[in-house]
Design a protein around this motif. Structure first.
Motif, PDB file in Angstrom:
ATOM      1  N   GLY A  44       0.357  12.260  -6.931  1.00  0.00           N
ATOM      2  CA  GLY A  44      -0.882  12.912  -7.323  1.00  0.00           C
ATOM      3  C   GLY A  44      -1.109  12.913  -8.821  1.00  0.00           C
ATOM      4  N   HIS A  45      -0.076  12.666  -9.596  1.00  0.00           N
ATOM      5  CA  HIS A  45      -0.158  12.745 -11.052  1.00  0.00           C
ATOM      6  C   HIS A  45      -0.237  11.389 -11.731  1.00  0.00           C
ATOM      7  N   MET A  46      -0.163  10.337 -10.977  1.00  0.00           N
ATOM      8  CA  MET A  46      -0.156   8.992 -11.550  1.00  0.00           C
ATOM      9  C   MET A  46      -1.407   8.241 -11.129  1.00  0.00           C
ATOM     10  N   GLY A  47      -1.794   7.260 -11.902  1.00  0.00           N
ATOM     11  CA  GLY A  47      -2.968   6.452 -11.583  1.00  0.00           C
ATOM     12  C   GLY A  47      -2.673   5.399 -10.532  1.00  0.00           C
ATOM     13  N   ASP A  48      -3.679   4.581 -10.256  1.00  0.00           N
ATOM     14  CA  ASP A  48      -3.548   3.557  -9.215  1.00  0.00           C
ATOM     15  C   ASP A  48      -2.567   2.451  -9.583  1.00  0.00           C
ATOM     16  N   SER A  49      -2.454   2.141 -10.865  1.00  0.00           N
ATOM     17  CA  SER A  49      -1.573   1.048 -11.292  1.00  0.00           C
ATOM     18  C   SER A  49      -0.157   1.507 -11.593  1.00  0.00           C
ATOM     19  N   ALA A  81       6.292  -2.438  -0.396  1.00  0.00           N
ATOM     20  CA  ALA A  81       6.296  -0.984  -0.576  1.00  0.00           C
ATOM     21  C   ALA A  81       5.015  -0.507  -1.258  1.00  0.00           C
ATOM     22  N   ILE A  82       4.577  -1.216  -2.280  1.00  0.00           N
ATOM     23  CA  ILE A  82       3.342  -0.840  -2.975  1.00  0.00           C
ATOM     24  C   ILE A  82       2.161  -0.916  -2.020  1.00  0.00           C
ATOM     25  N   ILE A  87      -1.328   1.783  -1.788  1.00  0.00           N
ATOM     26  CA  ILE A  87      -2.671   1.215  -1.816  1.00  0.00           C
ATOM     27  C   ILE A  87      -3.430   1.700  -0.590  1.00  0.00           C
ATOM     28  N   GLU A  88      -4.678   2.138  -0.828  1.00  0.00           N
ATOM     29  CA  GLU A  88      -5.519   2.602   0.282  1.00  0.00           C
ATOM     30  C   GLU A  88      -6.006   1.411   1.095  1.00  0.00           C
ATOM     31  N   PRO A  89      -6.059   1.451   2.398  1.00  0.00           N
ATOM     32  CA  PRO A  89      -5.571   2.494   3.288  1.00  0.00           C
ATOM     33  C   PRO A  89      -4.048   2.485   3.359  1.00  0.00           C
ATOM     34  N   ARG A  90      -3.471   3.649   3.287  1.00  0.00           N
ATOM     35  CA  ARG A  90      -2.011   3.778   3.247  1.00  0.00           C
ATOM     36  C   ARG A  90      -1.391   3.607   4.627  1.00  0.00           C
ATOM     37  N   HIS A  91      -0.119   3.243   4.598  1.00  0.00           N
ATOM     38  CA  HIS A  91       0.694   3.041   5.806  1.00  0.00           C
ATOM     39  C   HIS A  91       0.163   1.907   6.680  1.00  0.00           C
ATOM     40  N   VAL A  92      -0.564   0.997   6.044  1.00  0.00           N
ATOM     41  CA  VAL A  92      -1.079  -0.199   6.722  1.00  0.00           C
ATOM     42  C   VAL A  92      -0.839  -1.370   5.777  1.00  0.00           C
ATOM     43  N   PHE A  93      -0.362  -2.455   6.310  1.00  0.00           N
ATOM     44  CA  PHE A  93      -0.157  -3.639   5.470  1.00  0.00           C
ATOM     45  C   PHE A  93      -1.466  -4.404   5.400  1.00  0.00           C
ATOM     46  N   LEU A  97      -9.333  -4.628  -1.344  1.00  0.00           N
ATOM     47  CA  LEU A  97     -10.110  -4.704  -2.574  1.00  0.00           C
ATOM     48  C   LEU A  97      -9.636  -5.847  -3.471  1.00  0.00           C
ATOM     49  N   ALA A  98     -10.597  -6.432  -4.178  1.00  0.00           N
ATOM     50  CA  ALA A  98     -10.262  -7.538  -5.088  1.00  0.00           C
ATOM     51  C   ALA A  98      -9.331  -7.077  -6.198  1.00  0.00           C
ATOM     52  N   ARG A  99      -9.501  -5.855  -6.693  1.00  0.00           N
ATOM     53  CA  ARG A  99      -8.627  -5.368  -7.775  1.00  0.00           C
ATOM     54  C   ARG A  99      -7.177  -5.241  -7.300  1.00  0.00           C
ATOM     55  N   ASP A 100      -6.988  -4.888  -6.033  1.00  0.00           N
ATOM     56  CA  ASP A 100      -5.625  -4.798  -5.493  1.00  0.00           C
ATOM     57  C   ASP A 100      -4.984  -6.177  -5.408  1.00  0.00           C
ATOM     58  N   TRP A 101      -5.792  -7.191  -5.043  1.00  0.00           N
ATOM     59  CA  TRP A 101      -5.283  -8.565  -5.037  1.00  0.00           C
ATOM     60  C   TRP A 101      -4.907  -8.995  -6.453  1.00  0.00           C
ATOM     61  N   LEU A 102      -5.756  -8.664  -7.422  1.00  0.00           N
ATOM     62  CA  LEU A 102      -5.474  -9.021  -8.816  1.00  0.00           C
ATOM     63  C   LEU A 102      -4.230  -8.296  -9.330  1.00  0.00           C
ATOM     64  N   ASN A 103      -4.105  -7.006  -9.009  1.00  0.00           N
ATOM     65  CA  ASN A 103      -2.904  -6.271  -9.409  1.00  0.00           C
ATOM     66  C   ASN A 103      -1.648  -6.915  -8.833  1.00  0.00           C
ATOM     67  N   ALA A 104      -1.708  -7.286  -7.559  1.00  0.00           N
ATOM     68  CA  ALA A 104      -0.553  -7.929  -6.913  1.00  0.00           C
ATOM     69  C   ALA A 104      -0.261  -9.286  -7.546  1.00  0.00           C
ATOM     70  N   LEU A 105      -1.308 -10.045  -7.835  1.00  0.00           N
ATOM     71  CA  LEU A 105      -1.129 -11.356  -8.453  1.00  0.00           C
ATOM     72  C   LEU A 105      -0.486 -11.232  -9.836  1.00  0.00           C
ATOM     73  N   PHE A 106      -0.995 -10.313 -10.652  1.00  0.00           N
ATOM     74  CA  PHE A 106      -0.421 -10.130 -11.983  1.00  0.00           C
ATOM     75  C   PHE A 106       1.002  -9.583 -11.913  1.00  0.00           C
ATOM     76  N   PHE A 107       1.285  -8.759 -10.923  1.00  0.00           N
ATOM     77  CA  PHE A 107       2.647  -8.261 -10.739  1.00  0.00           C
ATOM     78  C   PHE A 107       3.603  -9.413 -10.438  1.00  0.00           C
ATOM     79  N   VAL A 108       3.185 -10.310  -9.544  1.00  0.00           N
ATOM     80  CA  VAL A 108       4.025 -11.465  -9.200  1.00  0.00           C
ATOM     81  C   VAL A 108       4.187 -12.389 -10.406  1.00  0.00           C
TER      82      VAL A 108
END
Length: 160
Positions: A44-49, A81-82, A87-93, A97-108
């Motif tokens: 609850g205290h941390m941002g999306d990234s 795990a992330i 990532i919303e929706p939670r507990h589902v693989f 959202l495009a930003r989530d794909w970009l976050n995952a891509l930059f993480f990799v």
């Protein structure tokens, strides 16, 4: 089984060998678990990234103390795990959202670059240790030769 790693082995000699085998995989999974607990309890205290940052710290650690296969495992488990827990929706693989794909891509990509730099660092350390060992052997040979010189032979040092 070798138990050498970046810091020191049991003889106190600095080594450049990564931790491999089951110990390396245990370190990889343990690091990901620790990285999971931080954003999980501070969700609850941390941002999306923020989860990416916590897991990236674990990836950096794993890349520096283990080998490439352990680092790849840590990246894959971190992404799962992330995706499932943060990532919303939670507990589902599912990434919607495009930003989530970009976050995952930059993480990799950042993880891959870190792994390459870690491997290059280990190779440089290995070369440095080999050069230091060779210099020590050559110094010992020189000292043996100087000690074996007959009395009356003058040995002068180069003034430069």
């Amino acid at each position: 089984m070798r138990r050498a790693h970046w810091v020191m082995n049991r003889f106190g000699k600095v080594t450049s060998q990564p931790i491999r085998g089951l110990a390396g995989y245990g370190i990889a999974l343990g690091s990901v678990l620790v990285a999971f607990l931080v954003p999980y309890f501070l969700d609850g205290h941390m941002g999306d990234s923020a989860p990416y940052l916590a897991f990236f710290v674990a990836i950096v650690f794993v890349a520096h103390v283990t080998g490439p296969s352990q680092t790849i495992l840590a990246v894959i488990v971190s992404l799962l795990a992330i995706n499932v827990f943060f990532i919303e929706p939670r507990h589902v693989f599912q990434i919607t959202l495009a930003r989530d794909w970009l976050n995952a891509l930059f993480f990799v990509l950042a993880s891959a670059v870190t792994g390459v730099f870690a491997m290059a660092g280990r190779n440089a350390a290995r070369r440095q240790l080999a050069a230091a060992e060779e210099a020590s052997v050559l110094r010992n040979r020189l000292e043996t030769l100087v000690a074996a010189l007959p009395a009356g032979v003058l040995v002068a040092e180069d003034p430069e």
